[in-house]
Each structure stands twice: as C-alpha cells, then as structure tokens.
Design a protein around this motif. Structure first.
Motif, PDB file in Angstrom:
ATOM      1  N   GLY A 737     -63.679 -25.542   8.820  1.00 42.61           N
ATOM      2  CA  GLY A 737     -63.403 -26.327   7.985  1.00 42.61           C
ATOM      3  C   GLY A 737     -62.220 -26.629   8.391  1.00 42.61           C
ATOM      4  N   GLY A 738     -61.503 -27.372   9.547  1.00 42.49           N
ATOM      5  CA  GLY A 738     -60.703 -28.276  10.042  1.00 42.49           C
ATOM      6  C   GLY A 738     -59.313 -27.440  10.333  1.00 42.49           C
ATOM      7  N   GLY A 739     -59.622 -25.416   9.963  1.00 45.92           N
ATOM      8  CA  GLY A 739     -58.876 -24.961  10.098  1.00 45.92           C
ATOM      9  C   GLY A 739     -58.307 -23.864  11.317  1.00 45.92           C
ATOM     10  N   THR A 740     -59.285 -24.306  12.596  1.00 47.86           N
ATOM     11  CA  THR A 740     -58.567 -23.481  13.479  1.00 47.86           C
ATOM     12  C   THR A 740     -58.728 -24.690  14.778  1.00 47.86           C
ATOM     13  OG1 THR A 740     -60.329 -21.825  12.978  1.00 47.86           O
ATOM     14  CG2 THR A 740     -59.607 -21.730  15.430  1.00 47.86           C
ATOM     15  N   LEU A 741     -57.625 -24.358  15.614  1.00 48.85           N
ATOM     16  CA  LEU A 741     -57.601 -25.171  16.777  1.00 48.85           C
ATOM     17  C   LEU A 741     -57.641 -24.197  17.711  1.00 48.85           C
ATOM     18  CD1 LEU A 741     -54.262 -27.412  16.196  1.00 48.85           C
ATOM     19  CD2 LEU A 741     -56.929 -28.126  15.440  1.00 48.85           C
ATOM     20  N   VAL A 742     -58.692 -25.199  19.031  1.00 44.81           N
ATOM     21  CA  VAL A 742     -58.965 -24.219  19.834  1.00 44.81           C
ATOM     22  C   VAL A 742     -58.923 -24.959  21.266  1.00 44.81           C
ATOM     23  CG1 VAL A 742     -60.724 -22.838  18.962  1.00 44.81           C
ATOM     24  CG2 VAL A 742     -62.284 -25.334  19.936  1.00 44.81           C
ATOM     25  N   ASN A 743     -58.795 -23.906  22.361  1.00 44.08           N
ATOM     26  CA  ASN A 743     -58.915 -25.710  23.304  1.00 44.08           C
ATOM     27  C   ASN A 743     -60.870 -25.591  24.450  1.00 44.08           C
ATOM     28  OD1 ASN A 743     -56.187 -25.334  24.508  1.00 44.08           O
ATOM     29  ND2 ASN A 743     -56.391 -23.770  25.721  1.00 44.08           N
ATOM     30  N   VAL A 744     -61.580 -26.238  24.291  1.00 42.68           N
ATOM     31  CA  VAL A 744     -62.350 -25.771  24.943  1.00 42.68           C
ATOM     32  C   VAL A 744     -62.297 -27.107  26.774  1.00 42.68           C
ATOM     33  CG1 VAL A 744     -64.364 -27.955  24.980  1.00 42.68           C
ATOM     34  CG2 VAL A 744     -62.999 -27.654  22.687  1.00 42.68           C
ATOM     35  N   TYR A 745     -63.041 -25.998  26.948  1.00 38.40           N
ATOM     36  CA  TYR A 745     -63.657 -25.946  28.846  1.00 38.40           C
ATOM     37  C   TYR A 745     -64.949 -26.311  28.650  1.00 38.40           C
ATOM     38  CZ  TYR A 745     -59.142 -23.236  29.243  1.00 38.40           C
ATOM     39  OH  TYR A 745     -58.321 -23.178  29.212  1.00 38.40           O
ATOM     40  N   VAL A 746     -65.088 -28.305  29.576  1.00 36.68           N
ATOM     41  CA  VAL A 746     -66.638 -28.219  29.327  1.00 36.68           C
ATOM     42  C   VAL A 746     -66.318 -28.624  31.215  1.00 36.68           C
ATOM     43  CG1 VAL A 746     -68.889 -29.538  28.894  1.00 36.68           C
ATOM     44  CG2 VAL A 746     -67.271 -28.504  27.325  1.00 36.68           C
ATOM     45  N   ALA A 747     -66.722 -28.191  31.818  1.00 35.31           N
ATOM     46  CA  ALA A 747     -66.698 -28.906  33.569  1.00 35.31           C
ATOM     47  C   ALA A 747     -65.485 -28.940  34.206  1.00 35.31           C
ATOM     48  CB  ALA A 747     -67.976 -30.267  33.569  1.00 35.31           C
ATOM     49  N   THR A 748     -65.169 -30.371  33.996  1.00 39.56           N
ATOM     50  CA  THR A 748     -63.655 -29.745  34.615  1.00 39.56           C
ATOM     51  C   THR A 748     -63.229 -30.872  32.946  1.00 39.56           C
ATOM     52  OG1 THR A 748     -63.996 -32.029  35.238  1.00 39.56           O
ATOM     53  CG2 THR A 748     -63.590 -30.977  36.710  1.00 39.56           C
ATOM     54  N   VAL A 749     -63.464 -30.667  32.175  1.00 39.44           N
ATOM     55  CA  VAL A 749     -62.739 -31.260  30.463  1.00 39.44           C
ATOM     56  C   VAL A 749     -62.236 -29.306  30.533  1.00 39.44           C
ATOM     57  CG1 VAL A 749     -63.172 -32.016  28.738  1.00 39.44           C
ATOM     58  CG2 VAL A 749     -64.679 -32.604  30.137  1.00 39.44           C
ATOM     59  N   GLN A 821     -72.260 -25.641  29.326  1.00 38.58           N
ATOM     60  CA  GLN A 821     -72.271 -24.783  28.937  1.00 38.58           C
ATOM     61  C   GLN A 821     -70.331 -24.848  28.490  1.00 38.58           C
ATOM     62  OE1 GLN A 821     -72.265 -21.437  32.577  1.00 38.58           O
ATOM     63  NE2 GLN A 821     -73.354 -20.253  31.212  1.00 38.58           N
ATOM     64  N   VAL A 822     -70.033 -24.074  27.695  1.00 34.52           N
ATOM     65  CA  VAL A 822     -68.734 -24.442  27.416  1.00 34.52           C
ATOM     66  C   VAL A 822     -68.456 -23.450  26.999  1.00 34.52           C
ATOM     67  CG1 VAL A 822     -69.952 -25.023  24.673  1.00 34.52           C
ATOM     68  CG2 VAL A 822     -67.540 -25.735  25.250  1.00 34.52           C
ATOM     69  N   VAL A 823     -66.826 -23.386  27.403  1.00 30.09           N
ATOM     70  CA  VAL A 823     -65.783 -21.892  26.757  1.00 30.09           C
ATOM     71  C   VAL A 823     -64.998 -22.355  25.792  1.00 30.09           C
ATOM     72  CG1 VAL A 823     -64.389 -20.101  27.909  1.00 30.09           C
ATOM     73  CG2 VAL A 823     -66.308 -21.493  28.830  1.00 30.09           C
ATOM     74  N   LEU A 824     -64.893 -21.330  24.691  1.00 23.14           N
ATOM     75  CA  LEU A 824     -63.904 -22.358  23.984  1.00 23.14           C
ATOM     76  C   LEU A 824     -63.216 -20.877  23.877  1.00 23.14           C
ATOM     77  CD1 LEU A 824     -65.577 -22.620  20.260  1.00 23.14           C
ATOM     78  CD2 LEU A 824     -65.465 -24.106  22.562  1.00 23.14           C
ATOM     79  N   MET A 825     -61.433 -20.583  23.204  1.00 17.49           N
ATOM     80  CA  MET A 825     -60.368 -20.063  23.679  1.00 17.49           C
ATOM     81  C   MET A 825     -59.166 -20.548  22.971  1.00 17.49           C
ATOM     82  SD  MET A 825     -59.646 -19.265  27.681  1.00 17.49           S
ATOM     83  CE  MET A 825     -61.002 -19.302  28.734  1.00 17.49           C
ATOM     84  N   GLU A 826     -58.565 -19.450  21.399  1.00 15.71           N
ATOM     85  CA  GLU A 826     -58.127 -20.155  21.369  1.00 15.71           C
ATOM     86  C   GLU A 826     -56.287 -19.684  21.900  1.00 15.71           C
ATOM     87  OE1 GLU A 826     -58.744 -17.994  16.841  1.00 15.71           O
ATOM     88  OE2 GLU A 826     -60.087 -16.432  18.030  1.00 15.71           O
ATOM     89  N   GLY A 827     -55.729 -20.328  20.887  1.00 16.95           N
ATOM     90  CA  GLY A 827     -54.510 -21.001  20.839  1.00 16.95           C
ATOM     91  C   GLY A 827     -53.614 -19.462  20.540  1.00 16.95           C
TER      92      GLY A 827
END
Length: 845
Positions: A737-749, A821-827
């Motif tokens: 529901g739009g409540g969590t912000l994360v860092n997204v890592y995909v390739a060099t993004v 592949q994608v990596v999600l990390m919480e702030g």
C-alpha cells in the motif's frame, strides 16, 4: 611493451604554430583552423606572419622542408631564401636539397618519422603491436588512388591525437616554400605513408610565401640551357593534419560487411578486439580484513610488512592512507600465461596495456576492491550485481573477538549465496589467527555453504617461497586442478565448489593458491541476450547492451573536429557489455533520460533521496501518490526525449584501445551525441550539449537496437516499476500500500522504490545438501548446524513459499531487463547488507 623512451603521460595537444597563444588555446586539439581547399590565393583571415617558432624537438609537430622522394631542382632565385638568410647577396644557384638516399630508404624513413610523431601525441604511448608496413613507391603501382587508400589502423595508434606537418618550413621556422608541383608531390607522399598506417590527411592551410625562378636542366635530346625557357612560380607552404581513422570502413573488413549499426554485434569475433580471457572479480569483506593488502600483494608482487605497505599504491585518497581504511573502489589488472604472473613486479610492465601484450592468448583478471566499512557496505552490492565470474571474500585474524566483522563477513557470504555468484573465500591473516577461533568461524562458513547446496573445499597452503609472487608453482596449479577444477567440470556447474584458501600477505602463504585459482578456474560461457528469459517471454531485446557504471569527461579531438558545436569535452562512459558487440562507428541509443515535454515530465514524480543507512524518509502526499499512479497509464513510447542517439568514436577494453568490445568485457566507450534540437546559436547549442551531458548517470545503458526494432520503428522501453518474485519469507514483513521505501539494486541501477503490494505465491520446496562439511584441521569433530548462523530446521526447508512484490520507482524511469536479479534493502538497516534477493518477472512501462 614499455617503451625505452620517457614519455609525458599528458602529451602536448596538437595545436597549430600559426595561431597566436590565445587562438591556440581556443582551438586546442583541432590542429588549426578548418581544412581548406587548394585555392591559389591566400586564405581570408590568415595570420600575417613570415615565420614560425622553431620546430619543437618533441611533440606532434613536424617541420619538413619537403616530402619528395627525389632531390629538388636547381633554382636561379628564391625570394624566401634571401629572407631566411637575412642577406641580399647574389641569387641562390645551389640545389636546395641533395637526395643521397635511395627512394625506398627515403620512404621508409618518412614512414618511421610519421609513426614517431603519432606516438608523441598519444597519452599512453603503447608500442605498436604490429609490423610497420612500408608503402610501395608510386611508380611501383599502377594507381595512386590505391596507394592513398587507408589501410587498417596500425595497432597502438588508437589513442593518438594526430600529427601536424608544416611542409615547406625549415627547422628554424623560416618559410622556404615549395613550387606547386613539389607541394603536390609532397602531399601525395604524405598521403601514401599515412594510408599505410591507417591514417588520413586533412589540409589545414596553404599560403604563398614567395616566388622562385629556374631554368630547366638539359633534355636528353641535347638542347642547350640557353635554349630552355626560364620558369617562374610561386612558393607555397602548407599545414596538414594526419589523423588515425577510428571508424570501421567497409573495405577494411575481411568479410566485406560494414561494422555499423546492429551489424556491430555480429557473433563472429573481430580481429581488432581483445581475444584474451577476462575474469571480473569483486573483492568484498568487512573492514580491516586485509582485502586491499591482499590485492596489493597480488598486483604488485611484493609481500606486506605487516603495516599495509603493499596497499599504498592502491589507495586513492590521503585520508585512506591515514586511516588505513578503503573508502573508494580500487581497480587493478593481473595477467596469466602458462605459469607466469604478469603484474607490476614483472619486467617491462608499467601499464595495463603492457599486461595485455604479455598475457595475450592467456588470461587477465580485473579486480574491483570495494570498501569494507559499514557506511560503504550498500554500494558494494553493485559490484556483486555486475556478475563478475568470481568474488573474493576475506575474514579477519580473530573474528571471535570481532563480532561485528564476523557478522558482516557472514552477511556478505549470505548475499553471494543468494545471488548464486561463483566465489572464492580467502581467509587473510591466517598466520596470526588463533587455531580454535579460526576453526569455529570456518565451521560457520562451511555450514552456510553446505546448506546452500554447494561444497566447500579447503585448500591447504604449503610453505611460501619467493617465486610465488612472479610465477605459479606447478604443484599449486596441479592441486587446484585436482581438487577444484576437475570437480567443477564433473558437476558441470561453476557453483558446485567453493574454494577456501588460508592466506597471509606478510608471509606469502596461500598466495600461490590464489594465483593458481585465478589462472585456472573455468570461464563462464559468454553472456547472451537469452540468459535470463527465453525469446518467447522477452522478444524485444536490443542487439547489444552496455551497462553504464560511471561517466567521465575529457578533452577530445573527435568532438572538436566534428561539425557539431561543442565545448571541447568528450563523453566517456565506463561499465560492462552485458551481451552483444559494440564497435567504433556504431550508432547507439543512450538513456533513459528525463522527459523533454512538460506533460510527460509532470507524470514523473520528483526526485526522492534514496533510503540509505540510517536515513528516515517521509511519506509522500496524496497528490504525489496520485501522480505516481497516473504515470503507469502512460506508455513508454509516449515519453519524449527518453532515449537519444549517439555514435561510438572510441573504445577501451580495460584501458586497451580496441575497435570492438565483446560480450562480458568491461571498459570505457567514448560517444558523440547527435543534435538534440540544433539551435541556430552556437553558444546556445554548446550550453545545451553541456547540460545534456550532465544528465548522463550511472544506471543508464548504451544499446544497439535490433534489426526488427529498426525496421518497425520501436524504441527501447524504460520501466517505471516492476514485479519480482522472492523465495524469502521475510519479504512478508514488507508492508504494501505504498507504506515501505526500499533501495533497489538491479545491474548498475541503484534507486529508491515504494512497495505497492506483497502477495504470496505457490510454495516451492528446497532440499538440503547431503554429507558433512570438511574438517578444517583434519579432525573428526562433527560440525553442528546452528540456526543462529544460517541454518534452518526441516520445517523451514520443507516449504518455502514464493512472494510477489510489486514496486514503483520514485526518482526516474530505468532500464530493467526481464529475468534479471534484484536486491531490495530497507533504509536504516543495522547491518546494511541484509537484503532480499529476487528475480524480475514483469516490467511496468
């Protein structure tokens, strides 16, 4: 090979001696004014000077009285000779030049001089890796057009900024001049020798500086000189710029195909591309574990003194040397061939180009040494996501007393296992480690590796010797082949074996095994566009895809000699080629960029700070959420200005100038952007180019559209969001529901995203590997699997559900490849590397 001469790493720019100092600075790199035609009058606006500065002994400028292959005729009078001598004595009656050499010797001498001048303007001065081609004499060939046709560029001249020839000028700068026929013959000779090196000649200026008078020599029919007519002619001086031809030419290719557009990604290897095997290795691990010290020992061929002496040359900043902690990414290159190690301890190796030369047909290993401190832990994941074939991870000497370092090292290990990256574990400082603490920590490492279905293999080091720093012992190589390479070959999987090496950068133990692993580990297959998903799931893939990891700006002759307005800066992007081939001269697209039109720009949300370590981000307003929701309703093709066209003008593969970069290789690419709006005002265009260049960033891509995309007019599609599948029950803790912000890592993004929703999918069963882990010191004690250190009970393993996570990108649209592949990390995460690893299954355009 390193040159026997001493060169300036910042060579002088090719700048015309005709220009005043302020004009020279303004036109630096262009070799003077625009090329002129062979008109018979002085050019308008030409500087009113009667001589040049004396010829410099070094640099790309060469004064030549003439380039004839014969002696000059005898002149009765030359006005320029009188001016040059400063005397008004009797007219000159002696020959101006006497040719005592044979024509072929003269031609060879001129070709060698031109090669030397071209090397003088190269910043790296790599030795030409090919035989010098001496051109044929004009009379030995039926057509001058064939002799003047450029051949393939001599390897080693790709970085040259050119050579400037002042023809008809004496060494002291005096204008002597040549008659029209002598000037034409000199220009023909210059074009012939330039063509033999793969260069072209651009005439910058021609000017009349005087006049002359002569009487023809007696003809074979016996006519006397008195019966010959007296001739008068003007004396000319000229300036010519010799430039390497970087663009592929159709006639230069053996197969007759032009390396242009999508054809640059042909599957057949190009002769002008590096054919040496290339490993990309990321070194990760906690701070003070000795990563940089280990790399310094490997790259410099010197043991450490116990206080970090071997890492000094790798540190970039003063504060790194003071603190002893790496805070930036250091990069090094090591070559291997047979048993030889080619690093800076080898003879005649001073630069990466020398390592390329020595290790040709062997193997090169490209290292990226990341920072280990917690505040830099997040960005280290980007090196992992570059999908280097192998990664090295270090632990500390007494991890039992350094719980934080141990936890961070185990977190690095967990992330590598989740990402399914082939890796080597190097336990540094093993010579001072306590036996019990080392055994306990290795048991935890082995447990994690076994639980992931992979087999750890401890390689026992032998007594160190001095020669392990310069060559690989045969015994070490045989040990690696028997215990690691052969089991990997039988299993047909690079992930099956995880070598573990106990090493010491001070005593040299285990260094031979590390070199042997790097030199003999199997190479992964070349990457293709269908590695992630088959054609049916992702039909619109480009022909080549280059991930941008960094951007540079430098002075460039290529931009300054183009028709496009520029401020003299060239765009150079660094990264790796995910698949396909990119060649000099290819037309590419770069992006995605922010939208050009106001309507599309309004549908892209404002930039948000990425939720980094310890950062708290406020929730967006209702209007902002509405803007985010409305963006997905706009098709990607409607976003104007998202992709821009460019041309590849230069390529370096690990600093080696090449014409083609192959799949999986890393390097830098210089591009020239096409006109965006082409304003009439040149100053406005320069400002536009400068502003547009500032939008190029890490995470963008260079791509060559496929033939189908070109025929159908389709463009690449950037993503405003995506859906990924995770096999990790912890993902359920992420609120939707739009409540969590994360860092997204995909390739060099690396970007910020908002969780839209999380849903549970069908469960997937994962089994545990059989067998017991190896005992570190050949002891019989069993190793118990401790849930606190990565183990799980059978109930956890029996049913691992899949979770679908839908995310919306906050700051910008990105290129995200289906199946990646994608990596999600919480702030604000306390460790910084405890993320969620998944796979992209759907792209939201």
């Amino acid at each position: 090979m390193a040159s026997v001469f001493t060169f300036d790493p910042n060579p002088p720019r090719v700048s015309s001696p005709w220009l005043r100092p302020e004009e020279s600075a303004k036109n630096s790199g262009t070799g003077g004014s625009s090329p002129s035609s062979h008109d018979e009058s002085n050019q308008a606006g030409e500087p009113d000077i009667d001589r040049l500065e004396a010829e410099p002994q070094e640099g790309p400028i060469e004064y030549k009285l003439h380039l004839l292959l014969r002696g000059r005729r005898r002149y009765e009078m030359m006005s320029t000779s009188i001016k040059a001598s400063g005397s008004r004595s009797k007219p000159l009656r002696q020959p101006v030049a006497n040719m005592s050499q044979t024509r072929q010797t003269r031609l060879q001498q001129l070709t060698t001089q031109l090669l030397w001048r071209l090397q003088q303007s190269s910043p790296y001065h790599a030795k030409a890796r090919g035989d010098l081609v001496i051109p044929k004499l004009p009379e030995d060939h039926e057509s001058l057009e064939v002799l003047e046709k450029p051949q393939r560029l001599l390897p080693g001249l790709e970085e040259s900024n050119g050579a400037l020839y002042e023809i008809g000028v004496a060494d002291d700068g005096a204008f002597i001049g040549l008659t029209k026929d002598e000037m034409d013959e000199s220009m023909t000779t210059l074009k012939i020798i330039a063509a033999s090196l793969g260069c072209r000649v651009e005439v910058q200026r021609m000017k009349v500086v005087g006049n002359c008078e002569w009487i023809e020599q007696p003809s074979p029919d016996g006519e006397s000189p008195e019966e010959q007519a007296r001739h008068h002619d003007d004396l000319w001086v000229a300036e010519a710029l010799v430039m390497p031809i970087l663009e592929p030419q159709k006639d230069l290719n053996d197969d007759g195909d032009q390396a242009h557009g999508h054809q640059g990604s042909s599957a057949s290897p190009a002769k002008d591309a590096s054919q040496t095997e290339q490993f990309r290795v990321s070194i990760i691990g906690p701070t003070t574990s000795g990563k940089t010290t280990l790399l310094g020992t490997l790259a410099n061929g010197t043991l450490d003194n116990g206080r970090g002496s071997s890492r000094i040359n790798l540190l970039k900043h003063r504060h790194e040397r003071v603190s002893g902690q790496t805070s930036s990414v250091a990069q090094e290159l090591i070559g291997y061939k047979d048993q030889n190690i080619f690093n800076y301890a080898s003879v005649d190796i001073e630069a990466w180009t020398d390592i390329h030369d020595h290790s040709e047909t062997g193997r090169m290993v490209f290292f990226s040494d990341s920072a280990g401190h917690l505040r830099f832990a997040g960005p280290s994941c980007e090196a992992l996501l570059a999908r280097g074939p192998h990664s090295l991870s270090g632990t500390t000497d007494d991890l039992g007393d350094m719980a934080d370092s141990l936890n961070l090292a185990l977190t690095h290990l967990d992330l590598c296992l989740l990402l399914e990256i082939p890796m080597v574990i190097v336990v540094t400082k093993s010579d001072v480690a306590a036996r019990d603490a080392l055994k306990s920590n290795l048991n935890q490492v082995f447990s994690k590796i076994k639980y992931a279905g992979r087999t750890p293999k401890l390689l026992t080091p032998k007594a160190a010797s001095d020669n392990v720093l310069t060559e690989i012992p045969i015994s070490s190589q045989q040990q690696v082949l028997k215990e690691v390479v052969e089991p990997i070959s039988r299993a047909e999987s690079l992930l099956s074996i995880v070598p573990v090496v106990l090493a010491s950068a001070v005593k040299g133990q285990g260094i031979d095994l590390v070199h042997a692993l790097l030199a003999t580990l199997p190479m992964p297959p070349p990457p293709t566009a269908r590695d992630y998903v088959p054609l049916a799931l992702n039909p619109e893939q480009p022909a080549a895809l280059f991930h941008i990891d960094d951007k540079y700006e430098l002075e460039s002759r290529v931009v300054q000699t183009s028709t496009r307005a520029s401020d003299g800066k060239a765009i150079v992007v660094a990264g790796y080629l995910r698949f396909g081939r990119i060649s000099v001269g290819d037309r590419v697209v770069i992006g995605p960029f922010p939208a050009d039109d106001d309507e599309a720009r309004g549908q892209i949300p404002r930039d948000h700070p990425t939720p980094g370590y310890g950062l708290s981000i406020s929730h967006p307003s209702t209007s902002e959420l509405a803007r985010i929701a409305s963006r997905n309703a706009v098709p990607a093709s409607a976003v104007k200005g998202e992709w821009h066209n460019a041309k590849v003008v230069n390529i370096r593969n690990l600093r080696l100038p090449v014409r083609t970069m192959g799949p999986g290789q890393a390097g830098t690419i210089q591009i020239v952007l096409d006109d965006v709006n082409a304003p009439a005002d040149r100053d406005s265009e320069v400002e536009q180019v400068r502003a547009f260049r500032g939008l190029i960033r890490k995470g963008q891509v260079l791509a060559i559209p496929s033939q189908h995309m070109l025929d159908s007019g389709l463009s690449l599609q950037a993503a405003s969001g995506f859906t990924a599948i995770f096999k990790d029950h912890r993902v359920a803790n992420l609120t939707g529901g739009g409540g969590t912000l994360v860092n997204v890592y995909v390739a060099t993004v690396r970007t910020a995203a908002r969780i839209i929703r999380v849903s549970r999918q069908l469960p997937d069963r994962v089994g545990r590997a059989d067998g017991e882990p190896d005992d570190v010191f050949n002891m019989a004690e069993s190793i118990e699997l401790d849930p606190a250190h990565g183990g799980r009970d059978d109930s956890d393993v029996s049913a691992l559900p899949e979770y679908s996570v839908t995310l919306d990108l906050l700051s910008s649209r990105e290129w995200i490849e289906m199946g990646s592949q994608v990596v999600l990390m919480e702030g604000g995460n306390s460790v910084g590397l405890e993320g969620y690893v998944g796979k992209v299954v759907e792209i939201a355009e």
